[in-house]
Scaffold this motif. Structure first.
Motif, mmCIF file in Angstrom:
data_model
loop_
_atom_site.group_PDB
_atom_site.id
_atom_site.type_symbol
_atom_site.label_atom_id
_atom_site.label_comp_id
_atom_site.label_asym_id
_atom_site.label_seq_id
_atom_site.Cartn_x
_atom_site.Cartn_y
_atom_site.Cartn_z
ATOM 1 N N ASN A 197 0.828 -1.206 0.000
ATOM 2 C CA ASN A 197 0.000 0.000 0.000
ATOM 3 C C ASN A 197 0.864 1.259 0.000
ATOM 4 O O ASN A 197 0.546 2.242 -0.670
ATOM 5 N N VAL B 128 2.332 1.750 -3.463
ATOM 6 C CA VAL B 128 1.318 2.297 -4.360
ATOM 7 C C VAL B 128 1.137 3.786 -4.094
ATOM 8 O O VAL B 128 1.017 4.593 -5.030
ATOM 9 N N VAL C 1 -2.268 1.126 -8.786
ATOM 10 C CA VAL C 1 -2.624 -0.197 -8.257
ATOM 11 C C VAL C 1 -2.442 -1.268 -9.321
ATOM 12 O O VAL C 1 -1.859 -2.339 -9.075
#
Length: 288
Positions: free
Chosen positions: A77, A80, A92
């Motif tokens: 995460n 990203v 993503v």
């Protein structure tokens, strides 16, 4: 040299301090704790800095794991988020793309994201826009400026491109033959360069509003490292050199409160026909 990346046969002297830490001569363990975490680096050619057989997002996530201690989904995460921060569209989905599936400008953005993974105090950017076209170059410079403003990170920007320097740098050190010959705030340098070499760099820049007059080149060539001339290294190419210049190395001395120049005969503000104009230099680079 500062980060201990040179081969073992290299001889490094002097002092490089990051806060209270001395980097020259520091142990490998000490340097490894600083690389990426406190000092990050963007190299000139992103295509040779990314592993071609590992997903681009995974390479960024690896840096996040190493410097931030995040793992698994949290590391992904964060990777990203960094990709989105540097302007990678649809981050993503593109997390699992390989470097060859990105453009040159996007690969440079990936390198910037990887450099930001450790929240560094200092980013060293080694000619990060050289391999890019003018439009992408401007985007990368804007990105570096915005990241610096958002994070408070300092940037050491290494470049031969005066237009890029004018956009991103607050202070400039001009180097010739391995030594600093002039240092001052960027605005002062573009308003009135005082070293003959700096003046020569500006005179050689093509201008949009110029006629068909020939450019003014710097005569001669840069000396070979093993055959440096006696005295000032620039003296054989300098139209202002005297016998003193050929026999003695000029020290870097302060001319006023904000400028230092290594020259026995520094130029005055009106020493040459045309002063450099900051806007003209920026426009010349943008349209070149």
């Amino acid at each position: 040299a500062a980060l201990g990346l040179l081969p073992g046969k290299a001889s490094v002297s002097g002092s490089v301090r990051l806060g209270s830490d001395q980097l020259i001569g520091a142990s490998r363990t000490k340097l490894e704790s600083i690389r990426g975490g406190r000092i990050a680096m963007i190299f000139q050619d992103p295509s040779s800095s990314l592993n071609p057989v590992i997903h681009a997002g995974r390479q960024i996530a690896e840096a996040v794991e190493l410097h931030r201690g995040l793992t698994g989904r949290a590391a992904r995460n964060e990777a990203v988020r960094l990709m989105e921060m540097v302007g990678i569209p649809d981050a993503v989905r593109r997390f699992d793309n390989f470097p060859h599936e990105f453009s040159g400008g996007q690969n440079q953005r990936l390198m910037i994201a990887m450099a930001l993974a450790g929240n560094p105090d200092l980013l060293i950017a080694d000619e990060p826009t050289t391999a890019l076209d003018a439009t992408i170059q401007a985007q990368i410079l804007d990105l570096l400026i915005s990241i610096r403003e958002e994070t408070g990170m300092a940037i050491v920007f290494i470049s031969h491109d005066l237009g890029a320097v004018s956009q991103i740098c607050e202070r400039v050190c001009v180097m010739y033959a391995g030594n600093i010959v002039e240092k001052c705030p960027t605005e002062s340098l573009f308003r009135s360069p005082r070293h003959p070499y700096t003046r020569g760099l500006f005179d050689a820049i093509p201008r949009i509003d110029a006629g068909r007059d020939r450019l003014v080149p710097i005569p001669g060539t840069v000396p070979q490292p093993g055959r440096m001339p006696g005295g000032c290294a620039f003296a054989p190419r300098c139209g202002h050199a005297s016998e003193l210049c050929h026999n003695k190395v000029p020290p870097l001395l302060a001319l006023d409160d904000d400028r230092a120049t290594a020259c026995f005969h520094p130029l005055s503000d009106g020493a040459t026909a045309s002063k450099p104009n900051l806007m003209q230099v920026q426009q010349g680079v943008a349209w070149a």
